[in-house]
Design an enzyme around this catalytic site. Structure first.
Site, PDB file in Angstrom:
ATOM      1  N   ARG A   1       0.912  -1.247   0.038  1.00 57.44           N
ATOM      2  CA  ARG A   1       0.085   0.041  -0.022  1.00 57.44           C
ATOM      3  C   ARG A   1       0.980   1.316   0.175  1.00 57.44           C
ATOM      4  O   ARG A   1       2.064   1.276   0.457  1.00 57.44           O
ATOM      5  CB  ARG A   1      -0.772  -0.068   1.173  1.00 57.44           C
TER       6      ARG A   1
ATOM      7  N   LYS B   1      -2.383  -2.653   7.847  1.00 61.82           N
ATOM      8  CA  LYS B   1      -3.680  -2.386   8.631  1.00 61.82           C
ATOM      9  C   LYS B   1      -3.819  -3.030   9.883  1.00 61.82           C
ATOM     10  O   LYS B   1      -3.714  -4.356   9.903  1.00 61.82           O
ATOM     11  CB  LYS B   1      -4.495  -2.471   7.596  1.00 61.82           C
TER      12      LYS B   1
ATOM     13  N   HIS C   1      -2.544   2.866  -6.182  1.00 59.68           N
ATOM     14  CA  HIS C   1      -3.243   1.682  -5.704  1.00 59.68           C
ATOM     15  C   HIS C   1      -3.470   0.542  -6.814  1.00 59.68           C
ATOM     16  O   HIS C   1      -3.441  -0.367  -6.333  1.00 59.68           O
ATOM     17  CB  HIS C   1      -4.635   2.035  -4.972  1.00 59.68           C
TER      18      HIS C   1
ATOM     19  N   ARG D   1      -0.676  -2.072  -6.999  1.00 63.23           N
ATOM     20  CA  ARG D   1      -0.851  -2.890  -5.979  1.00 63.23           C
ATOM     21  C   ARG D   1      -1.982  -3.920  -6.301  1.00 63.23           C
ATOM     22  O   ARG D   1      -1.751  -5.221  -6.558  1.00 63.23           O
ATOM     23  CB  ARG D   1      -1.550  -2.218  -4.525  1.00 63.23           C
TER      24      ARG D   1
ATOM     25  N   HIS E   1      -4.216  -9.313   3.282  1.00 64.95           N
ATOM     26  CA  HIS E   1      -5.761  -9.255   3.510  1.00 64.95           C
ATOM     27  C   HIS E   1      -6.101 -10.125   4.493  1.00 64.95           C
ATOM     28  O   HIS E   1      -5.628 -11.078   4.695  1.00 64.95           O
ATOM     29  CB  HIS E   1      -6.289  -9.838   2.205  1.00 64.95           C
TER      30      HIS E   1
ATOM     31  N   TYR F   1      -9.566  -8.510  -5.905  1.00 63.70           N
ATOM     32  CA  TYR F   1      -8.003  -7.828  -6.478  1.00 63.70           C
ATOM     33  C   TYR F   1      -7.667  -8.283  -7.884  1.00 63.70           C
ATOM     34  O   TYR F   1      -7.039  -7.706  -8.664  1.00 63.70           O
ATOM     35  CB  TYR F   1      -7.016  -7.672  -5.447  1.00 63.70           C
TER      36      TYR F   1
END
Length: 308
Positions: A162, A185, A253, A256, A279, A288
């Site tokens: 990211r 995250k 993004h 990615r 994820h 994705y």
């Protein structure tokens, strides 16, 4: 609408937020959104019933109240995706509150979110991704800044980072080995492989960078030596995509997204790609990837021979 809510309701809200932080390691941005969504719901009930919503009134929420709340959101112009997120936060709060206070939250949990079309990310073709990196490097008049921008975008595509993760790298992360430890995250750590081309791009930038590199300083610097603003990377990729005639979806993004899609197309295992991207769920990784279903099934059968 005023967001004034009763002290008891506010205490309950903060208790739930504290539990979410402790149990799930929720990212701060997520926590902020959760708090705002549930505070909005409680404020709506206060206005709807024209009285403060303490714990007892919160426990008495009806199906009719939930319908009124969803109608209120719709009337305020909230998009279906936003409505679904708000309802999800309210349901999560009520699961916690019901267990703590001992009531049945069926009216809240049975409320249905509006259907919406999930926007699938659009990855770039491999040649377009390479062209994007080359073009980004030529946008700046100052050579070291062009090398810096190219290094950042190469990390997005070459490691699936990211933009916040790439710009969160510190001086201590260099020199890079074959792998890189990334904190993503919610503070979740993962190990990603570093391709030689990505390592070389960072090395070129560091050779040209005029700012001293300290272990506790950001690896990627702004013009005056401070931390690099992600908006600058967004701007430079925007200029590059316009020059290349790429669609508006060709964002940082998207690099990615492209990393994930090209790995899968080359026969990569979906679970392994999920881990590389950081994820929480496999379904997010699937979104994705824009590889056709036939190829996806071939990869699945090859990596899970007992399936079917």
């Amino acid at each position: 609408m005023s967001l004034e809510i009763s002290p008891a309701a506010r205490d309950a809200l903060e208790g739930w937020i504290a539990a979410a932080r402790a149990l799930k390691g929720a990212a701060e941005n997520t926590v902020t959104a959760y708090r705002a969504d549930v505070a909005e719901f409680i404020a709506f009930l206060t206005a709807h019933h024209a009285e403060p919503q303490g714990l007892a009134p919160l426990a008495r929420v009806t199906t009719s109240d939930m319908r009124a709340f969803m109608a209120h959101l719709r009337g305020s112009g909230a998009a279906p995706r936003s409505m679904a997120r708000k309802l999800s936060a309210v349901k999560s709060f009520y699961r916690w509150l019901a267990e703590r206070e001992g009531f049945e939250p069926t009216a809240v949990l049975s409320a249905r979110a509006p259907k919406f079309q999930k926007k699938l990310p659009r990855p770039l073709a491999e040649d377009a991704a390479r062209a994007m990196i080359d073009s980004v490097s030529m946008q700046a008049t100052d050579g070291w800044i062009g090398a810096r921008d190219a290094a950042v975008v190469t990390l997005l595509y070459g490691c699936g980072l990211r933009i916040s993760e790439a710009l969160g790298l510190m001086g201590r992360d260099w020199p890079m080995g074959d792998t890189l430890r990334i904190v993503g995250k919610g503070g979740k750590e993962r190990i990603v492989p570093v391709l030689p081309v990505a390592r070389a791009a960072v090395a070129t930038y560091l050779q040209l960078c005029p700012h001293e590199m300290a272990p506790d300083a950001p690896l990627f610097r702004g013009k005056r030596g401070g931390a690099l603003n992600p908006r600058l990377i967004q701007k430079v990729t925007e200029k590059a995509r316009m020059q290349l005639g790429l669609p508006a979806t060709a964002t940082p993004h998207a690099m990615r997204h492209s990393f994930a899609t090209h790995l899968l197309a080359a026969g990569g295992d979906l679970r392994a790609i999920q881990e590389l991207l950081g994820h929480a769920s496999l379904s997010t990784t699937q979104a994705y990837t824009s590889v056709d279903t036939v190829h996806l099934m071939k990869v699945y059968e090859a990596t899970h021979p007992k399936a079917g």
